[in-house]
Motif scaffolding. Sequence first.
Motif, PDB file in Angstrom:
ATOM      1  N   ARG A 262       0.825  -1.205   0.000  1.00 47.86           N
ATOM      2  CA  ARG A 262       0.000   0.000   0.000  1.00 47.86           C
ATOM      3  C   ARG A 262       0.866   1.265   0.000  1.00 47.86           C
ATOM      4  NH1 ARG A 262      -4.733  -2.313   4.020  1.00 47.86           N
ATOM      5  NH2 ARG A 262      -5.946  -3.319   2.369  1.00 47.86           N
ATOM      6  N   GLN A 263       1.995   1.210   0.709  1.00 48.55           N
ATOM      7  CA  GLN A 263       2.906   2.346   0.706  1.00 48.55           C
ATOM      8  C   GLN A 263       3.492   2.560  -0.686  1.00 48.55           C
ATOM      9  OE1 GLN A 263       3.516   4.693   2.873  1.00 48.55           O
ATOM     10  NE2 GLN A 263       5.017   5.662   1.517  1.00 48.55           N
ATOM     11  N   ALA A 264       3.878   1.481  -1.339  1.00 53.37           N
ATOM     12  CA  ALA A 264       4.407   1.584  -2.701  1.00 53.37           C
ATOM     13  C   ALA A 264       3.340   2.140  -3.640  1.00 53.37           C
ATOM     14  CB  ALA A 264       4.882   0.219  -3.185  1.00 53.37           C
ATOM     15  N   ALA A 265       2.100   1.691  -3.478  1.00 54.98           N
ATOM     16  CA  ALA A 265       1.007   2.181  -4.321  1.00 54.98           C
ATOM     17  C   ALA A 265       0.812   3.675  -4.127  1.00 54.98           C
ATOM     18  CB  ALA A 265      -0.285   1.430  -3.988  1.00 54.98           C
ATOM     19  N   HIS A 266       0.960   4.143  -2.877  1.00 54.60           N
ATOM     20  CA  HIS A 266       0.811   5.576  -2.597  1.00 54.60           C
ATOM     21  C   HIS A 266       1.852   6.382  -3.363  1.00 54.60           C
ATOM     22  CE1 HIS A 266      -0.061   9.234  -0.376  1.00 54.60           C
ATOM     23  NE2 HIS A 266       1.223   9.353  -0.121  1.00 54.60           N
ATOM     24  N   GLU A 267       3.080   5.908  -3.386  1.00 55.55           N
ATOM     25  CA  GLU A 267       4.125   6.616  -4.115  1.00 55.55           C
ATOM     26  C   GLU A 267       3.891   6.559  -5.622  1.00 55.55           C
ATOM     27  OE1 GLU A 267       7.958   5.307  -2.876  1.00 55.55           O
ATOM     28  OE2 GLU A 267       7.674   5.950  -0.796  1.00 55.55           O
ATOM     29  N   GLU A 268       3.300   5.463  -6.084  1.00 52.64           N
ATOM     30  CA  GLU A 268       3.017   5.346  -7.507  1.00 52.64           C
ATOM     31  C   GLU A 268       1.937   6.335  -7.945  1.00 52.64           C
ATOM     32  OE1 GLU A 268       4.780   3.569  -9.423  1.00 52.64           O
ATOM     33  OE2 GLU A 268       5.715   2.033  -8.177  1.00 52.64           O
TER      34      GLU A 268
ATOM     35  N   ARG B 282      12.719  18.437 -18.487  1.00 55.53           N
ATOM     36  CA  ARG B 282      11.602  18.239 -17.567  1.00 55.53           C
ATOM     37  C   ARG B 282      11.148  16.777 -17.555  1.00 55.53           C
ATOM     38  NH1 ARG B 282       7.341  23.085 -17.467  1.00 55.53           N
ATOM     39  NH2 ARG B 282       6.971  22.031 -15.484  1.00 55.53           N
ATOM     40  N   SER B 283      10.989  16.188 -18.725  1.00 57.88           N
ATOM     41  CA  SER B 283      10.611  14.770 -18.773  1.00 57.88           C
ATOM     42  C   SER B 283      11.695  13.904 -18.164  1.00 57.88           C
ATOM     43  CB  SER B 283      10.355  14.337 -20.225  1.00 57.88           C
ATOM     44  OG  SER B 283       9.247  15.009 -20.772  1.00 57.88           O
ATOM     45  N   ARG B 284      12.944  14.239 -18.437  1.00 58.47           N
ATOM     46  CA  ARG B 284      14.056  13.454 -17.930  1.00 58.47           C
ATOM     47  C   ARG B 284      14.132  13.516 -16.401  1.00 58.47           C
ATOM     48  NH1 ARG B 284      17.633  11.979 -21.829  1.00 58.47           N
ATOM     49  NH2 ARG B 284      19.349  11.902 -20.358  1.00 58.47           N
ATOM     50  N   ALA B 285      13.813  14.665 -15.814  1.00 54.98           N
ATOM     51  CA  ALA B 285      13.818  14.790 -14.356  1.00 54.98           C
ATOM     52  C   ALA B 285      12.758  13.906 -13.721  1.00 54.98           C
ATOM     53  CB  ALA B 285      13.601  16.252 -13.954  1.00 54.98           C
ATOM     54  N   ILE B 286      11.595  13.852 -14.342  1.00 50.25           N
ATOM     55  CA  ILE B 286      10.508  13.011 -13.837  1.00 50.25           C
ATOM     56  C   ILE B 286      10.894  11.536 -13.904  1.00 50.25           C
ATOM     57  CG2 ILE B 286       8.152  12.213 -14.314  1.00 50.25           C
ATOM     58  CD1 ILE B 286       7.575  15.102 -15.285  1.00 50.25           C
ATOM     59  N   VAL B 287      11.383  11.111 -15.046  1.00 53.55           N
ATOM     60  CA  VAL B 287      11.751   9.704 -15.235  1.00 53.55           C
ATOM     61  C   VAL B 287      12.891   9.316 -14.297  1.00 53.55           C
ATOM     62  CG1 VAL B 287      12.681   8.023 -16.873  1.00 53.55           C
ATOM     63  CG2 VAL B 287      10.917   9.628 -17.600  1.00 53.55           C
ATOM     64  N   SER B 288      13.836  10.216 -14.083  1.00 53.88           N
ATOM     65  CA  SER B 288      14.963   9.937 -13.190  1.00 53.88           C
ATOM     66  C   SER B 288      14.488   9.689 -11.759  1.00 53.88           C
ATOM     67  CB  SER B 288      15.953  11.098 -13.222  1.00 53.88           C
ATOM     68  OG  SER B 288      17.048  10.843 -12.371  1.00 53.88           O
ATOM     69  N   GLN B 289      13.567  10.523 -11.261  1.00 57.08           N
ATOM     70  CA  GLN B 289      13.063  10.324  -9.902  1.00 57.08           C
ATOM     71  C   GLN B 289      12.212   9.065  -9.803  1.00 57.08           C
ATOM     72  OE1 GLN B 289      13.819  12.145  -7.027  1.00 57.08           O
ATOM     73  NE2 GLN B 289      12.874  10.286  -6.178  1.00 57.08           N
TER      74      GLN B 289
ATOM     75  N   ASP C 123      12.711   5.792  -7.210  1.00 60.90           N
ATOM     76  CA  ASP C 123      11.633   5.242  -6.383  1.00 60.90           C
ATOM     77  C   ASP C 123      11.398   3.773  -6.674  1.00 60.90           C
ATOM     78  OD1 ASP C 123      11.308   7.771  -5.324  1.00 60.90           O
ATOM     79  OD2 ASP C 123       9.532   8.256  -6.512  1.00 60.90           O
ATOM     80  N   GLU C 124      11.413   3.388  -7.945  1.00 67.08           N
ATOM     81  CA  GLU C 124      11.151   1.990  -8.296  1.00 67.08           C
ATOM     82  C   GLU C 124      12.263   1.078  -7.775  1.00 67.08           C
ATOM     83  OE1 GLU C 124       8.337   1.645  -9.197  1.00 67.08           O
ATOM     84  OE2 GLU C 124       7.685   3.112 -10.668  1.00 67.08           O
TER      85      GLU C 124
ATOM     86  N   THR D 291       8.917  -7.034 -10.862  1.00 69.22           N
ATOM     87  CA  THR D 291       8.213  -5.990 -11.596  1.00 69.22           C
ATOM     88  C   THR D 291       8.970  -4.677 -11.516  1.00 69.22           C
ATOM     89  OG1 THR D 291       6.037  -7.004 -11.217  1.00 69.22           O
ATOM     90  CG2 THR D 291       6.074  -4.656 -11.738  1.00 69.22           C
ATOM     91  N   GLU D 292       9.400  -4.321 -10.300  1.00 64.42           N
ATOM     92  CA  GLU D 292      10.101  -3.052 -10.120  1.00 64.42           C
ATOM     93  C   GLU D 292      11.467  -3.061 -10.794  1.00 64.42           C
ATOM     94  OE1 GLU D 292       8.452  -0.757  -9.441  1.00 64.42           O
ATOM     95  OE2 GLU D 292       7.325  -0.809  -7.590  1.00 64.42           O
ATOM     96  N   ARG D 293      12.142  -4.206 -10.806  1.00 61.38           N
ATOM     97  CA  ARG D 293      13.432  -4.295 -11.506  1.00 61.38           C
ATOM     98  C   ARG D 293      13.232  -4.044 -12.999  1.00 61.38           C
ATOM     99  NH1 ARG D 293      14.124  -9.391  -8.627  1.00 61.38           N
ATOM    100  NH2 ARG D 293      15.222  -9.008  -6.649  1.00 61.38           N
ATOM    101  N   GLN D 294      12.205  -4.675 -13.560  1.00 62.40           N
ATOM    102  CA  GLN D 294      11.963  -4.510 -14.991  1.00 62.40           C
ATOM    103  C   GLN D 294      11.494  -3.099 -15.323  1.00 62.40           C
ATOM    104  OE1 GLN D 294       9.799  -7.636 -16.961  1.00 62.40           O
ATOM    105  NE2 GLN D 294      10.828  -9.265 -15.818  1.00 62.40           N
ATOM    106  N   VAL D 295      10.703  -2.516 -14.435  1.00 59.47           N
ATOM    107  CA  VAL D 295      10.289  -1.127 -14.641  1.00 59.47           C
ATOM    108  C   VAL D 295      11.510  -0.213 -14.578  1.00 59.47           C
ATOM    109  CG1 VAL D 295       9.005   0.802 -13.631  1.00 59.47           C
ATOM    110  CG2 VAL D 295       7.936  -1.442 -13.815  1.00 59.47           C
ATOM    111  N   GLY D 296      12.423  -0.504 -13.647  1.00 63.82           N
ATOM    112  CA  GLY D 296      13.646   0.290 -13.551  1.00 63.82           C
ATOM    113  C   GLY D 296      14.457   0.234 -14.836  1.00 63.82           C
ATOM    114  N   GLU D 297      14.571  -0.947 -15.419  1.00 64.89           N
ATOM    115  CA  GLU D 297      15.288  -1.092 -16.689  1.00 64.89           C
ATOM    116  C   GLU D 297      14.587  -0.302 -17.794  1.00 64.89           C
ATOM    117  OE1 GLU D 297      15.439  -5.240 -17.454  1.00 64.89           O
ATOM    118  OE2 GLU D 297      16.677  -5.707 -15.687  1.00 64.89           O
TER     119      GLU D 297
END
Length: 205
Positions: free
Chosen positions: A78-84, A156-163, A167-168, A135-141
């Motif tokens: 649930r905590q992970a879902a909140h961050e997502e 701007r897009s790159r900053a979002i994807v980097s953060q 998190d993932e 799942t999170e490893r593959q999302v990270g890749e």
Amino acid sequence: MDKLITEFDRALRTVFAPAASLRPHPDAELAETELDSAARRHAAGLMRVNHCGEVCAQALYQGQALTARDDKAREALRQAAHEEVEHLAWTERRIAELGGRQSLLNPLWYAGSLAMGVTAGLIGDRWNLGFLAETERQVGEHLASHLQALPSEDARSRAIVSQMHIDETQHAEMAVTLGAAELPLPAKAAMRAMSKVMTSLSYRI
């Protein structure tokens, strides 16, 4: 019945309602840069894929939390879902800024991911957490590849994807700490194949 209504409301909010972020958007302090039409369409397509991934993550975590047996595992999900949800808000706004739209297939991806999450939880908590970690490893890749594919001038897009990538990675580490089992290679391969189908379609539709 109350729990069912709550979960249904969560699904509707994820797919159809605007998301909100408690944390500042990672690109908040960055100026918008001029992109040509091709670069803007490409960036919007990549951010649409990332937004779709976050919709799927919400469904996965919802399904996994519903069927998790261990309280610590359920709370971690649930905590992970909140961050997502914050990731949803970041990508949602960025898509709009780029003149794009969200994937028309989001309801379909949500339903499929929810079913997968419920199934993972029913198998057992160690496998549930193992599914989360992989799942999170593959999302990270996937996010790392987007950092390479996004236009270099689109800070701007790159900053979002980097953060999101940070998190993932933390979510995967959390699952391992809680006792995640290592998934067999065929399961990992199947997850990669499904992810490829989703990303390819969501980039365009």
